[in-house]
Design an enzyme around this catalytic site. Structure first.
Site: not given
Ligand SMILES: [Zn+2]
Length: 399
Positions: A197, A281, A363
Protein backbone atom coordinates in the site's frame (compact mmCIF):
# COMPACT_ATOMS: atom_id res chain seq x y z
CA UNK A 1 13.93 -6.42 -22.27
CA UNK A 2 14.59 -2.71 -22.67
CA UNK A 3 16.09 -0.89 -19.71
CA UNK A 4 17.12 2.68 -19.31
CA UNK A 5 19.98 4.29 -17.46
CA UNK A 6 20.35 8.01 -16.88
CA UNK A 7 23.83 9.38 -16.42
CA UNK A 8 25.12 12.85 -15.76
CA UNK A 9 27.36 14.17 -18.51
CA UNK A 10 30.55 16.21 -18.21
CA UNK A 11 30.37 18.15 -21.49
CA UNK A 12 32.83 20.77 -22.69
CA UNK A 13 31.57 24.29 -23.30
CA UNK A 14 31.34 23.57 -27.05
CA UNK A 15 29.37 20.39 -26.39
CA UNK A 16 26.98 22.27 -24.10
CA UNK A 17 26.44 24.82 -26.83
CA UNK A 18 25.67 21.99 -29.26
CA UNK A 19 23.21 20.38 -26.83
CA UNK A 20 21.44 23.71 -26.40
CA UNK A 21 21.19 24.09 -30.19
CA UNK A 22 19.89 20.53 -30.66
CA UNK A 23 17.29 21.09 -27.91
CA UNK A 24 16.25 24.26 -29.70
CA UNK A 25 15.81 22.39 -32.98
CA UNK A 26 13.82 19.65 -31.22
CA UNK A 27 11.57 22.20 -29.53
CA UNK A 28 11.08 24.17 -32.74
CA UNK A 29 10.19 21.00 -34.68
CA UNK A 30 7.77 19.84 -32.00
CA UNK A 31 6.02 23.20 -31.96
CA UNK A 32 6.02 23.45 -35.76
CA UNK A 33 4.44 19.98 -36.03
CA UNK A 34 1.90 20.74 -33.29
CA UNK A 35 0.77 23.92 -35.06
CA UNK A 36 0.59 22.02 -38.33
CA UNK A 37 -1.35 19.15 -36.67
CA UNK A 38 -3.92 21.59 -35.27
CA UNK A 39 -4.22 23.41 -38.59
CA UNK A 40 -4.79 20.16 -40.53
CA UNK A 41 -7.27 18.95 -37.92
CA UNK A 42 -9.33 22.12 -38.14
CA UNK A 43 -9.21 21.95 -41.94
CA UNK A 44 -10.86 18.54 -41.69
CA UNK A 45 -7.70 16.62 -42.64
CA UNK A 46 -6.25 13.64 -40.82
CA UNK A 47 -2.84 14.61 -39.43
CA UNK A 48 -0.22 11.96 -38.71
CA UNK A 49 3.30 12.14 -37.31
CA UNK A 50 4.70 10.17 -40.26
CA UNK A 51 3.31 12.65 -42.78
CA UNK A 52 4.46 15.60 -40.67
CA UNK A 53 8.00 14.23 -40.50
CA UNK A 54 8.00 13.87 -44.28
CA UNK A 55 6.77 17.39 -44.85
CA UNK A 56 9.30 18.88 -42.44
CA UNK A 57 12.05 16.97 -44.21
CA UNK A 58 10.87 18.32 -47.54
CA UNK A 59 11.03 21.97 -46.48
CA UNK A 60 13.72 22.13 -43.82
CA UNK A 61 16.75 22.61 -46.06
CA UNK A 62 15.12 25.59 -47.69
CA UNK A 63 13.20 27.13 -44.80
CA UNK A 64 15.17 26.09 -41.74
CA UNK A 65 18.74 25.51 -42.95
CA UNK A 66 20.11 25.95 -39.41
CA UNK A 67 18.56 22.58 -38.56
CA UNK A 68 21.40 20.92 -40.45
CA UNK A 69 23.86 21.97 -37.75
CA UNK A 70 22.55 19.26 -35.43
CA UNK A 71 21.71 15.57 -35.77
CA UNK A 72 18.74 14.92 -38.05
CA UNK A 73 17.40 12.78 -35.23
CA UNK A 74 16.53 15.86 -33.18
CA UNK A 75 13.64 17.10 -35.38
CA UNK A 76 12.53 13.59 -36.35
CA UNK A 77 12.29 12.26 -32.80
CA UNK A 78 10.59 15.42 -31.60
CA UNK A 79 7.78 14.84 -34.11
CA UNK A 80 7.61 11.16 -33.10
CA UNK A 81 7.20 12.38 -29.53
CA UNK A 82 4.33 14.57 -30.68
CA UNK A 83 2.74 11.49 -32.27
CA UNK A 84 3.03 9.71 -28.94
CA UNK A 85 1.62 12.72 -27.09
CA UNK A 86 -1.42 12.59 -29.37
CA UNK A 87 -1.79 8.82 -28.89
CA UNK A 88 -1.81 9.41 -25.11
CA UNK A 89 -4.30 12.21 -25.55
CA UNK A 90 -6.68 9.98 -27.59
CA UNK A 91 -6.36 7.27 -24.91
CA UNK A 92 -7.11 9.72 -22.13
CA UNK A 93 -10.03 11.16 -24.06
CA UNK A 94 -11.51 7.68 -24.41
CA UNK A 95 -11.16 7.16 -20.68
CA UNK A 96 -12.81 10.53 -20.09
CA UNK A 97 -15.74 9.59 -22.34
CA UNK A 98 -16.15 6.31 -20.47
CA UNK A 99 -16.31 8.36 -17.27
CA UNK A 100 -13.11 6.88 -15.88
CA UNK A 101 -11.14 10.07 -15.44
CA UNK A 102 -11.85 13.77 -15.04
CA UNK A 103 -11.04 16.13 -17.92
CA UNK A 104 -8.18 17.71 -16.00
CA UNK A 105 -6.26 14.41 -16.25
CA UNK A 106 -6.52 14.37 -20.04
CA UNK A 107 -3.07 15.24 -21.37
CA UNK A 108 -3.60 17.72 -24.19
CA UNK A 109 -0.43 18.24 -26.29
CA UNK A 110 0.88 21.76 -25.67
CA UNK A 111 3.57 23.97 -27.14
CA UNK A 112 6.96 23.60 -25.52
CA UNK A 113 8.60 26.55 -23.84
CA UNK A 114 12.28 27.31 -23.87
CA UNK A 115 14.07 26.22 -20.71
CA UNK A 116 11.30 23.89 -19.64
CA UNK A 117 12.15 20.20 -20.06
CA UNK A 118 14.73 20.85 -22.71
CA UNK A 119 15.85 17.72 -24.47
CA UNK A 120 16.40 15.84 -27.70
CA UNK A 121 16.64 12.20 -28.65
CA UNK A 122 18.99 10.34 -30.95
CA UNK A 123 18.42 6.82 -32.21
CA UNK A 124 20.84 4.09 -33.12
CA UNK A 125 18.05 2.79 -35.29
CA UNK A 126 18.15 -0.05 -37.79
CA UNK A 127 20.77 1.83 -39.78
CA UNK A 128 22.93 -0.86 -41.39
CA UNK A 129 25.51 1.58 -42.69
CA UNK A 130 26.25 3.23 -39.34
CA UNK A 131 25.14 0.63 -36.79
CA UNK A 132 27.12 2.29 -34.04
CA UNK A 133 26.24 5.95 -34.29
CA UNK A 134 25.71 5.62 -30.55
CA UNK A 135 28.31 3.88 -28.46
CA UNK A 136 29.64 3.84 -24.94
CA UNK A 137 33.13 3.03 -23.83
CA UNK A 138 33.76 3.22 -20.10
CA UNK A 139 32.88 6.67 -18.92
CA UNK A 140 32.48 8.09 -22.42
CA UNK A 141 29.59 8.10 -24.84
CA UNK A 142 29.78 8.65 -28.59
CA UNK A 143 26.87 10.76 -29.80
CA UNK A 144 25.91 11.64 -33.38
CA UNK A 145 27.66 14.71 -34.82
CA UNK A 146 29.59 15.83 -31.72
CA UNK A 147 31.36 12.58 -30.97
CA UNK A 148 32.72 11.58 -27.58
CA UNK A 149 31.29 13.13 -24.41
CA UNK A 150 32.52 12.35 -20.91
CA UNK A 151 30.14 10.87 -18.31
CA UNK A 152 30.15 10.73 -14.52
CA UNK A 153 29.71 6.94 -14.45
CA UNK A 154 29.58 3.90 -16.70
CA UNK A 155 26.44 2.40 -18.20
CA UNK A 156 25.23 -0.29 -15.81
CA UNK A 157 23.66 -2.71 -18.30
CA UNK A 158 25.29 -4.67 -21.08
CA UNK A 159 23.45 -4.72 -24.40
CA UNK A 160 22.78 -2.80 -27.57
CA UNK A 161 22.05 0.87 -27.12
CA UNK A 162 18.82 1.70 -28.93
CA UNK A 163 18.61 5.40 -28.28
CA UNK A 164 19.73 8.21 -26.04
CA UNK A 165 17.86 11.24 -24.79
CA UNK A 166 19.96 14.25 -23.87
CA UNK A 167 18.27 16.57 -21.41
CA UNK A 168 19.03 19.51 -19.19
CA UNK A 169 18.09 19.84 -15.56
CA UNK A 170 19.10 23.07 -13.87
CA UNK A 171 22.67 23.66 -15.10
CA UNK A 172 23.46 19.97 -15.65
CA UNK A 173 23.19 17.76 -18.71
CA UNK A 174 22.09 14.13 -18.63
CA UNK A 175 22.05 11.24 -21.07
CA UNK A 176 19.31 8.66 -20.67
CA UNK A 177 20.25 5.48 -22.54
CA UNK A 178 17.70 2.97 -23.71
CA UNK A 179 19.41 -0.42 -23.76
CA UNK A 180 18.21 -3.75 -25.11
CA UNK A 181 19.28 -6.38 -22.59
CA UNK A 182 19.18 -10.13 -23.12
CA UNK A 183 18.09 -11.74 -19.96
CA UNK A 184 16.91 -15.08 -18.68
CA UNK A 185 14.39 -14.51 -15.93
CA UNK A 186 15.22 -16.37 -12.74
CA UNK A 187 13.10 -19.42 -12.04
CA UNK A 188 11.52 -18.95 -8.64
CA UNK A 189 10.22 -21.79 -6.52
CA UNK A 190 9.31 -19.77 -3.43
CA UNK A 191 5.71 -18.78 -2.82
CA UNK A 192 6.30 -15.40 -1.16
CA UNK A 193 3.46 -12.93 -1.57
CA UNK A 194 3.28 -9.30 -0.54
CA UNK A 195 0.61 -6.60 -0.72
CA UNK A 196 1.95 -3.07 -1.03
CA UNK A 197 0.00 0.00 0.00
CA UNK A 198 1.51 3.30 -1.08
CA UNK A 199 0.80 5.74 1.66
CA UNK A 200 0.53 9.20 3.06
CA UNK A 201 2.52 8.82 6.23
CA UNK A 202 4.97 6.18 5.12
CA UNK A 203 6.12 5.64 1.59
CA UNK A 204 4.92 2.04 1.51
CA UNK A 205 3.29 -0.37 3.92
CA UNK A 206 3.82 -4.09 3.31
CA UNK A 207 1.35 -6.78 4.28
CA UNK A 208 3.95 -8.79 6.22
CA UNK A 209 5.80 -7.60 9.30
CA UNK A 210 8.51 -5.76 7.34
CA UNK A 211 8.87 -2.30 8.91
CA UNK A 212 7.21 0.44 6.87
CA UNK A 213 9.36 2.21 4.34
CA UNK A 214 9.45 5.74 5.73
CA UNK A 215 9.37 8.80 3.54
CA UNK A 216 12.95 10.07 3.13
CA UNK A 217 14.02 12.43 5.93
CA UNK A 218 16.36 14.77 4.05
CA UNK A 219 13.38 15.63 1.91
CA UNK A 220 11.61 17.51 4.68
CA UNK A 221 14.71 19.55 5.44
CA UNK A 222 15.24 20.39 1.76
CA UNK A 223 11.60 21.27 1.25
CA UNK A 224 11.96 23.91 3.98
CA UNK A 225 15.05 25.23 2.30
CA UNK A 226 13.22 25.23 -1.02
CA UNK A 227 10.53 27.52 0.38
CA UNK A 228 13.20 29.85 1.67
CA UNK A 229 15.07 29.98 -1.66
CA UNK A 230 11.80 30.46 -3.51
CA UNK A 231 11.03 33.50 -1.39
CA UNK A 232 14.55 34.86 -1.79
CA UNK A 233 14.31 34.44 -5.56
CA UNK A 234 11.00 36.21 -5.86
CA UNK A 235 12.30 39.20 -3.91
CA UNK A 236 15.27 39.79 -6.22
CA UNK A 237 14.94 42.41 -8.87
CA UNK A 238 14.02 41.18 -12.33
CA UNK A 239 16.96 41.01 -14.73
CA UNK A 240 19.52 41.45 -11.95
CA UNK A 241 22.59 39.24 -11.51
CA UNK A 242 21.45 38.34 -8.03
CA UNK A 243 18.21 37.04 -9.45
CA UNK A 244 20.07 34.88 -11.95
CA UNK A 245 22.24 33.51 -9.12
CA UNK A 246 19.19 32.78 -6.98
CA UNK A 247 17.61 31.01 -9.93
CA UNK A 248 20.59 28.69 -10.36
CA UNK A 249 20.61 27.93 -6.63
CA UNK A 250 16.92 27.12 -6.74
CA UNK A 251 17.29 24.88 -9.79
CA UNK A 252 20.14 22.97 -8.11
CA UNK A 253 18.05 22.35 -5.02
CA UNK A 254 15.17 21.16 -7.18
CA UNK A 255 17.54 18.67 -8.74
CA UNK A 256 18.85 17.46 -5.37
CA UNK A 257 15.29 16.91 -4.16
CA UNK A 258 14.40 15.04 -7.35
CA UNK A 259 17.50 12.86 -6.85
CA UNK A 260 16.50 11.96 -3.29
CA UNK A 261 13.02 11.03 -4.43
CA UNK A 262 14.30 8.91 -7.30
CA UNK A 263 16.79 7.19 -5.01
CA UNK A 264 14.11 6.37 -2.44
CA UNK A 265 11.88 4.95 -5.12
CA UNK A 266 14.71 2.79 -6.47
CA UNK A 267 15.37 1.39 -3.00
CA UNK A 268 11.68 0.64 -2.53
CA UNK A 269 11.22 -1.15 -5.85
CA UNK A 270 14.48 -3.07 -5.37
CA UNK A 271 13.37 -4.26 -1.93
CA UNK A 272 10.07 -5.53 -3.36
CA UNK A 273 11.56 -7.92 -5.90
CA UNK A 274 12.46 -10.39 -3.14
CA UNK A 275 8.80 -11.47 -3.20
CA UNK A 276 7.61 -13.77 -5.92
CA UNK A 277 4.17 -12.19 -6.15
CA UNK A 278 3.73 -8.47 -5.59
CA UNK A 279 0.23 -7.03 -5.39
CA UNK A 280 -0.29 -3.32 -5.80
CA UNK A 281 -3.31 -1.08 -6.12
CA UNK A 282 -4.36 0.30 -9.48
CA UNK A 283 -1.77 3.00 -10.00
CA UNK A 284 -4.01 4.87 -12.43
CA UNK A 285 -6.35 5.56 -9.59
CA UNK A 286 -3.62 6.08 -7.02
CA UNK A 287 -1.84 8.49 -9.36
CA UNK A 288 -4.87 10.70 -9.54
CA UNK A 289 -5.07 11.06 -5.82
CA UNK A 290 -1.34 11.53 -5.64
CA UNK A 291 -0.87 15.16 -4.89
CA UNK A 292 -3.43 15.37 -2.18
CA UNK A 293 -3.17 12.08 -0.44
CA UNK A 294 0.14 10.42 -0.98
CA UNK A 295 3.66 10.75 0.18
CA UNK A 296 5.45 13.49 -1.70
CA UNK A 297 8.31 11.14 -2.42
CA UNK A 298 6.13 8.94 -4.61
CA UNK A 299 3.69 11.54 -5.77
CA UNK A 300 6.39 13.77 -7.19
CA UNK A 301 8.59 11.08 -8.69
CA UNK A 302 5.49 9.75 -10.35
CA UNK A 303 3.44 6.61 -10.41
CA UNK A 304 4.56 5.84 -13.90
CA UNK A 305 8.12 5.69 -12.60
CA UNK A 306 7.14 3.46 -9.68
CA UNK A 307 5.29 1.09 -12.01
CA UNK A 308 8.10 1.11 -14.57
CA UNK A 309 10.78 0.29 -12.01
CA UNK A 310 8.71 -2.36 -10.29
CA UNK A 311 7.83 -3.99 -13.59
CA UNK A 312 11.37 -4.35 -14.93
CA UNK A 313 12.96 -5.28 -11.62
CA UNK A 314 10.29 -7.90 -10.98
CA UNK A 315 10.69 -9.29 -14.49
CA UNK A 316 14.45 -9.66 -14.01
CA UNK A 317 13.98 -11.35 -10.64
CA UNK A 318 11.31 -13.73 -11.95
CA UNK A 319 8.61 -12.09 -9.84
CA UNK A 320 5.08 -11.28 -10.91
CA UNK A 321 3.35 -7.95 -10.38
CA UNK A 322 -0.41 -8.11 -10.00
CA UNK A 323 -2.41 -4.92 -10.22
CA UNK A 324 -5.65 -4.96 -8.25
CA UNK A 325 -8.85 -4.02 -10.04
CA UNK A 326 -9.59 -0.31 -9.79
CA UNK A 327 -12.81 -0.96 -7.91
CA UNK A 328 -11.21 -3.21 -5.30
CA UNK A 329 -11.81 -1.41 -1.96
CA UNK A 330 -8.50 -2.35 -0.36
CA UNK A 331 -8.82 0.31 2.34
CA UNK A 332 -12.45 -0.32 3.22
CA UNK A 333 -12.52 -4.10 3.62
CA UNK A 334 -11.84 -5.60 7.03
CA UNK A 335 -8.87 -7.91 6.49
CA UNK A 336 -10.06 -10.11 9.37
CA UNK A 337 -13.70 -10.80 8.55
CA UNK A 338 -14.20 -9.28 5.09
CA UNK A 339 -16.86 -6.76 6.17
CA UNK A 340 -16.83 -3.52 4.13
CA UNK A 341 -16.66 -0.23 6.00
CA UNK A 342 -18.58 2.07 3.65
CA UNK A 343 -18.10 5.11 5.85
CA UNK A 344 -14.31 5.13 6.02
CA UNK A 345 -13.08 8.61 5.13
CA UNK A 346 -9.66 9.45 3.69
CA UNK A 347 -8.57 11.18 6.88
CA UNK A 348 -9.16 8.19 9.16
CA UNK A 349 -5.80 6.61 9.88
CA UNK A 350 -7.24 3.76 11.97
CA UNK A 351 -10.67 2.24 12.43
CA UNK A 352 -12.49 -0.52 14.25
CA UNK A 353 -14.54 -3.07 12.33
CA UNK A 354 -18.20 -2.87 13.34
CA UNK A 355 -18.68 -6.54 12.62
CA UNK A 356 -15.73 -8.29 14.32
CA UNK A 357 -14.28 -5.50 16.46
CA UNK A 358 -10.75 -5.69 15.04
CA UNK A 359 -8.84 -2.43 15.26
CA UNK A 360 -7.10 -1.67 11.96
CA UNK A 361 -4.24 0.57 10.98
CA UNK A 362 -5.48 1.96 7.67
CA UNK A 363 -2.35 1.30 5.59
CA UNK A 364 -1.58 -2.10 7.12
CA UNK A 365 -5.15 -3.23 6.51
CA UNK A 366 -5.03 -2.09 2.89
CA UNK A 367 -1.73 -3.94 2.35
CA UNK A 368 -3.21 -7.13 3.85
CA UNK A 369 -6.24 -6.88 1.57
CA UNK A 370 -4.00 -6.40 -1.43
CA UNK A 371 -1.95 -9.47 -0.47
CA UNK A 372 -5.07 -11.65 -0.52
CA UNK A 373 -6.53 -9.94 -3.54
CA UNK A 374 -6.74 -12.98 -5.87
CA UNK A 375 -9.05 -15.01 -3.60
CA UNK A 376 -11.07 -12.22 -2.14
CA UNK A 377 -12.32 -10.27 -5.11
CA UNK A 378 -14.98 -11.44 -7.57
CA UNK A 379 -13.79 -11.83 -11.12
CA UNK A 380 -10.15 -11.57 -10.19
CA UNK A 381 -9.40 -15.17 -11.13
CA UNK A 382 -9.41 -14.16 -14.77
CA UNK A 383 -9.08 -10.43 -14.25
CA UNK A 384 -5.76 -10.47 -12.43
CA UNK A 385 -2.95 -9.15 -14.54
CA UNK A 386 0.58 -10.45 -14.43
CA UNK A 387 3.83 -8.73 -15.29
CA UNK A 388 4.54 -7.90 -18.91
CA UNK A 389 4.01 -4.22 -19.54
CA UNK A 390 0.25 -4.22 -19.71
CA UNK A 391 -1.69 -1.04 -20.05
CA UNK A 392 -2.66 -0.67 -16.42
CA UNK A 393 0.88 0.23 -15.46
CA UNK A 394 1.33 2.91 -18.03
CA UNK A 395 0.00 5.57 -15.75
CA UNK A 396 0.07 9.30 -15.83
CA UNK A 397 3.00 10.59 -13.84
CA UNK A 398 2.03 12.91 -11.01
CA UNK A 399 2.50 16.57 -11.74
ZN1 LIG B 1 -14.07 -7.34 10.71
Amino acid sequence: MILSHRIRLVPTAAQQAYFTRACGVARFSYNWALAEWRRQYHAGEKPSEVALRRSLNAIKDEQFPWMREVTKNAPQQAIKNLGRAYANFFDDRKKYRRGEIAWKYVRVPKFKKKGHRDGYRADNGPDKVHPDALRVLGKRAKLPVIGWVRMREEVRFAGRILSVTISRQADAWFASFSIEVDHEPEVRTDETVVGVDLGITSLATLSDDTPNVPAPKPLRRYLKKLERLNRAFSHKQRGSRNRAKAKTKLARLHRRIADIRADTLHKLTTSLKRYRTILVEDLNVAGMLANRHLSRAIADVGFFEFGRQLQYKAAMAGSVVIVADRWYPSSKLCSTCGEKNEHLSLSERSWTCASCGTCHDRDQNAALNLARYPESWPGSACGAEGAGGEESLTVKPAA
